[in-house]
Design an enzyme around this catalytic site. Sequence first.
Site, short mmCIF file in Angstrom:
data_model
loop_
_atom_site.label_atom_id
_atom_site.label_comp_id
_atom_site.label_asym_id
_atom_site.label_seq_id
_atom_site.Cartn_x
_atom_site.Cartn_y
_atom_site.Cartn_z
N PRO A 29 -0.56 2.06 5.36
CG PRO A 29 1.09 1.74 3.63
CD PRO A 29 0.08 2.70 4.29
CD GLU A 30 3.90 -0.21 10.03
OE1 GLU A 30 4.08 -1.22 11.12
OE2 GLU A 30 4.22 0.81 10.31
NE ARG A 73 5.95 8.40 -1.82
CZ ARG A 73 6.69 7.85 -1.13
NH1 ARG A 73 6.54 7.86 0.21
NH2 ARG A 73 8.05 7.64 -1.46
NE ARG A 115 18.65 -14.16 8.12
CZ ARG A 115 17.47 -13.56 7.47
NH1 ARG A 115 16.33 -14.11 7.90
NH2 ARG A 115 17.51 -12.75 6.50
CG HIS A 164 -3.31 12.00 -5.79
ND1 HIS A 164 -2.16 12.26 -7.22
CD2 HIS A 164 -2.98 13.32 -5.22
CE1 HIS A 164 -1.48 13.58 -6.77
NE2 HIS A 164 -2.20 13.95 -5.83
#
Length: 268
Positions: A2-3, A108, A148, A90
């Site tokens: 996932p990116e 997961r 910041r 899964h």
Amino acid sequence: MPELPEVETVVRTLRNHILHEKIHHVQVFWERTVYESETFIQDLTNQHIQDITRRGKYLIFTLDKGFMSVHLRMEGRFYMTPLDEAPKKHTHVVFYLKDQKLEFNDTRKFGRIKYCTEDPVILLTQLGLEPFDECLNPAYLRLKAKNRSIPIKTFLLDQSVIAGIGNIYADEICFLCHLSPLKKVKTLTLKQWQELIDNVRMVLSDAILAGGTTVRSYTSSLGVTGRFQNTLNVYGRASLACVSCTTPLKSIKIGQRTSVYCPACQKG
DNA sequence: AGATCTACCCGCACGC
DNA sequence: TGCGTGCGGGTAGATC
């Protein structure tokens, strides 16, 4: 997987295979994967997949009457399998199409799928700019970083600033910028922000061209047999020699996430 | 008061 | 067997 580059790769692959197909039936094996699980199945049944796009790390399926957003989180992936084949281990959601089925598989169980009747682009307004949005410029980042004290690594992972960067590419971007991942964002100059934008776009576009990064070897998982892992400079290379100066790379935790960098090259 | 930090959670596989 | 770890992100509560 996932990116952004991995999600983009999945979107492109899905577009080539299931665009315009009708969802004849849906099965949910793990309720928590889908929101509103009571109505999820009937909401999707008999709708056509009109378009598949990406926003940040979300996949967005445009259907006849609504939208389905998918977040793969850590290990969510799609498989396209024959109708008569048993769902894989899964696999938590199955979409039955005309001549095949689409399995949402997630070891997961962190991934989430949501159906909504309104364009999720509106619902996803908490996401920041796309990396390739021309509105992404040094002034925008300097404003977001104003006053910041957070590390640049944390800033890059903040999806409300730039959408789509994750732990791998954040480390790679810091390396290419010669910036310590701990560098406080309020101290960056406009020139450094421009370099950062250039490197964000370079890393992500190179990764998309390579089909994303595959850290573990997944067997025949859809669109994730990336090759970008072969060109990683720092991610996963803790204590190995820096590709630029041979200094051993250092590994530290920033915001609960492992960060690898070269203490010699990245002093900025 | 608001920004930021820290711990923790979520399922599970994998390597040591 | 047990423990630490992870391509993500949300939350609660502590702390700056």
